[in-house]
Design an enzyme around this catalytic site. Structure first.
Site, short mmCIF file in Angstrom:
data_model
loop_
_atom_site.label_atom_id
_atom_site.label_comp_id
_atom_site.label_asym_id
_atom_site.label_seq_id
_atom_site.Cartn_x
_atom_site.Cartn_y
_atom_site.Cartn_z
N VAL B 50 0.92 -1.23 0.00
CA VAL B 50 0.08 0.02 -0.02
C VAL B 50 1.13 1.36 0.02
O VAL B 50 1.87 1.53 -0.05
CB VAL B 50 -0.85 -0.05 1.52
CG1 VAL B 50 -2.01 -1.28 1.49
CG2 VAL B 50 0.02 -0.31 2.49
N CYS B 51 0.50 2.42 -0.35
CA CYS B 51 1.19 3.85 -0.53
C CYS B 51 1.14 4.25 0.81
O CYS B 51 2.23 4.31 1.19
CB CYS B 51 -0.16 4.76 -1.00
SG CYS B 51 0.01 5.20 -2.97
N GLY B 52 0.88 4.20 1.93
CA GLY B 52 0.47 4.65 2.44
C GLY B 52 1.28 3.91 3.77
O GLY B 52 0.17 3.65 5.17
#
Lengths: 182, 165
Positions: B50-52
């Site tokens: 995931v990005c975050g």
């Protein structure tokens, strides 16, 4: 004082007049989005939030706060500061929408073209961003978010409670309807 | 297996250790940062999709950790080479420690090792003297964020003010 497994995070920074709001001010449901303009998950949520506001026009308002994860997204901080520069000229949501509709064009050259498209004074605005005129505001949103339990982007708070579900339209409609009926 | 008592609890002295943090074998551990709060971040694996993700988030929050003079140390069973590539791709500047051989030994001593052979997703805040001040076990698939860490760091700062006063 070990915290038990899974405490639901709650918003700690109340809505203020500095916030960017879309939707009726007296809406019973407030969604606060902590977002990063370069994050593709935020980009995927963007049209769903738009449709949510259309379908629940009397029920929900959306507030957007900056949460750039700059170490992963090199253009996110500048995009956020540019949005705030647009906000100071009454064009926050126009800039917000442009950014999410042009996520593959956030490099400085294309970003300037976007600013120009919105009829904003590109050179003046860039100069303000260059001297960091909006950095404090972006940082304040970020710190408030991290203190509230923002754990990635996008993070939504629905009436102050972190939304840990999905960002598809049915998920969002369900969350808003549940909050409206609570 | 992990400590049968589960994750280490506040009030206990933090077990001392050092682990490799760079490919040249440099050893890093919490005792090198006495006098500052230390945040041990046990996590299952590099490269969560995931990005975050949690480690990127903590890097983005580095200026806030700096306000508390807190030292963040990430710990997983990944090799130093994986850590290095992961850190480069996410712009992570704080040390990622490799609990690689004997596998998971440090995680076990903190009660943060899973039967799946990974570190649990657990947060342990140590005070300036190396005593556990706060600990938190998250579900492995839930990024716990940083709000609990900063609350614990606030409490530490307050306690020190009271003692000084």
């Amino acid at each position: 004082m070990t915290t038990p497994l899974q405490v639901t995070a709650r918003l700690r920074e109340p809505v203020t007049i500095e916030d960017h709001v879309r939707g009726p001010s007296n809406a019973p449901v407030t969604i606060i989005e902590y977002g990063d303009f370069q994050c593709r998950f935020c980009g995927a949520a963007y049209p769903n939030l738009h449709e949510l506001l259309r379908q629940r026009a009397d029920t929900v308002r959306l507030i957007y706060r900056y949460f750039p994860i700059a170490n992963v997204h090199p253009y996110a901080e500048r995009a956020a500061e540019t949005a705030e520069a647009a906000a100071s000229r009454g064009k926050f949501w126009e800039m917000h929408d442009w950014l999410y509709e042009h996520q593959d064009q956030l490099d400085p050259v294309h970003l300037s073209l976007g600013v120009e498209q919105l009829g904003l004074p590109t050179d003046e605005l860039n100069a303000e961003v260059e001297r960091g005129a909006y950095a404090d505001r972006v940082r304040r949103d970020f710190v408030g978010g991290i203190r509230s339990g923002v754990n990635g982007t996008p993070t939504l708070f629905v009436n102050d409670v972190r939304h840990d579900g999905g960002y598809d339209l049915p998920d969002l409609l369900a969350a808003v309807d549940a909050a409206a009926n609570a | 297996m992990s400590d049968p008592n589960g994750l280490i609890q506040p009030g206990r002295p933090a077990p001392g250790f050092t682990l490799a943090s760079t490919p040249d074998g440099r050893q890093t551990g919490p005792e090198q940062f006495r006098g500052r709060p230390v945040v041990l971040v046990f996590y299952p694996a590099d490269w969560s999709p995931v990005c975050g993700d949690q480690m990127s988030l903590y890097q983005a929050a580095a200026p806030v950790f700096d306000q508390y003079q807190a030292m963040v140390l990430g710990i997983s069973v990944d090799s130093i080479w994986s850590h290095r590539a992961f850190a480069e791709s996410r712009g992570i500047a704080f040390p990622l420690l490799s609990d690689f051989e004997p596998k998971g030994e440090v995680a076990r001593r903190y009660g943060a090792y899973t039967p799946q052979g990974e570190a649990a997703r657990a947060l342990v805040v140590l005070d300036q003297a190396g005593t556990v001040a706060w600990s938190y076990l998250s579900k492995p698939d839930v990024n716990p964020g940083a709000d609990g860490i900063f609350d614990a760091l606030d409490n530490l700062a307050r306690d020190r003010k009271v003692m000084a006063g």
